[in-house]
Design an enzyme around this catalytic site. Structure first.
Site, PDB file in Angstrom:
ATOM      1  N   SER A  84       0.807  -1.224   0.000  1.00 43.95           N
ATOM      2  CA  SER A  84       0.000   0.000   0.000  1.00 43.95           C
ATOM      3  C   SER A  84       0.840   1.273   0.000  1.00 43.95           C
ATOM      4  CB  SER A  84      -0.935   0.013   1.206  1.00 43.95           C
ATOM      5  OG  SER A  84      -0.198   0.116   2.416  1.00 43.95           O
ATOM      6  N   LYS A 158       0.700   4.665   6.934  1.00 42.82           N
ATOM      7  CA  LYS A 158       0.166   5.492   5.842  1.00 42.82           C
ATOM      8  C   LYS A 158       0.810   6.871   5.914  1.00 42.82           C
ATOM      9  CE  LYS A 158      -2.958   2.279   4.918  1.00 42.82           C
ATOM     10  NZ  LYS A 158      -2.812   1.412   3.721  1.00 42.82           N
TER      11      LYS A 158
END
Length: 309
Positions: A84, A158
């Site tokens: 990701s 993230k």
């Protein structure tokens, strides 16, 4: 002529007697030869080895305590489990996370890569498995001292796109905007990917004390965009942030820092919060000026002096 003088010694036994009877220098002790003619150096080496073996458990204990303190208060290693964050981070990379600054009240800022606990419903708990056996015990020990992630911890990594008070949005196939200003993300999002996909999102107002996060591989990241149905509407509480990822530590050929991209330092990004702060400051300044003028007037009347406006 043939008599020997009393107290005289012959030359034959003189040197031996002198060696035996010669007094020891003050501060010295006679050296005894090792039994069996063993070399003194070998004895010293054996003593050093025994001393080291006795101290080894203490050294290991101190090392473990230091590692635990470092993991708890300074830095901790985390492994990247997914794609990701490509190409910034690859699956299997190890990153070092700064856990010290949050202890002093520092909060995540736009553009930082952060590790945070699952705020609830982001990860599939059934997919988390404990390896068990010797492998599980080894991973448990290594995670205890901060060199490996724990199989029980539900952590994600993230990039922070917006913080409390910001408004974040993205129109279909368009750029991500923060407080109306478009981000230039070509330097870090996955090559060939789009900033927010074909659907877009927002505008979303990020509550105070929370952050909006997105992966750099936007087409392969279940980030804030996909959890807006949960409490917090996709935002993550600052209290759940473990720390900022500062260094790619492993593999060696991928070593490097994780700086904040330049686009997050551009002027105007925080225009909305700044304008709100200015709007709130103006009445306060005017009130203080009026209060000071009133105090000065009372002082002038009391002293009989005149104030020029």
């Amino acid at each position: 002529m043939g008599d020997v003088a009393v107290g005289a010694r012959s030359d034959a036994d003189g040197p031996e007697r002198r060696a035996e009877d010669e007094p020891v220098e003050r501060g010295e002790e006679p050296t005894a030869e090792p039994d069996g003619g063993e070399d003194t150096e070998d004895v010293a080496k054996r003593k050093q080895q025994r001393s080291f073996l006795k101290e080894l458990p203490l050294l290991i204990g101190i090392a473990l305590i230091l590692a635990l303190l470092i993991k708890t208060f300074l830095v901790q290693a985390f492994s990247i489990p997914s794609d990701s964050m490509q190409n910034t981070l690859q699956r299997g990379d190890r990153v070092l996370v700064d856990k010290l600054t949050p202890w002093f009240g520092a909060e995540p800022e736009r553009g930082e890569v952060v590790v945070f606990h699952d705020p609830g419903g982001w990860l599939d708990e059934s997919a988390q498995s404990d390896p068990g056996g010797i492998a599980g015990a080894f991973q448990g020990f290594m995670s205890f001292i901060g060199l490996m992630p724990s199989a029980e911890e539900q952590d994600l990594i993230k990039r922070v796109i917006a913080v409390g008070g910001d408004t974040v949005a993205c129109e279909k196939n368009g750029p991500v905007t923060v407080n109306g200003k478009a981000l230039e993300e070509e330097s870090y999002i996955y090559p060939g990917g789009t900033p927010c996909g074909s659907e877009g999102f927002g505008p979303v107002e990020v509550p105070e004390g929370r952050i909006w996060v997105m992966g750099d591989n936007r087409q392969n990241s279940l980030d804030s965009r996909f959890h807006q149905q949960l409490p917090g509407h996709g935002t993550v509480p600052v209290d759940e942030v473990v720390g900022r990822a500062i260094v790619k530590a492993w593999p060696i050929d991928r070593w490097g820092t994780l700086p904040v991209p330049d686009t997050f330092a551009e002027k105007g990004l925080a225009a909305a919060p700044a304008a709100m702060g200015l709007a709130g400051a103006v009445p306060l300044v005017l009130w203080r000026r009026r209060l000071r003028a009133s105090d000065a007037g009372r002082t002038a009347r009391a002293t009989g002096s005149r104030i020029e406006d």
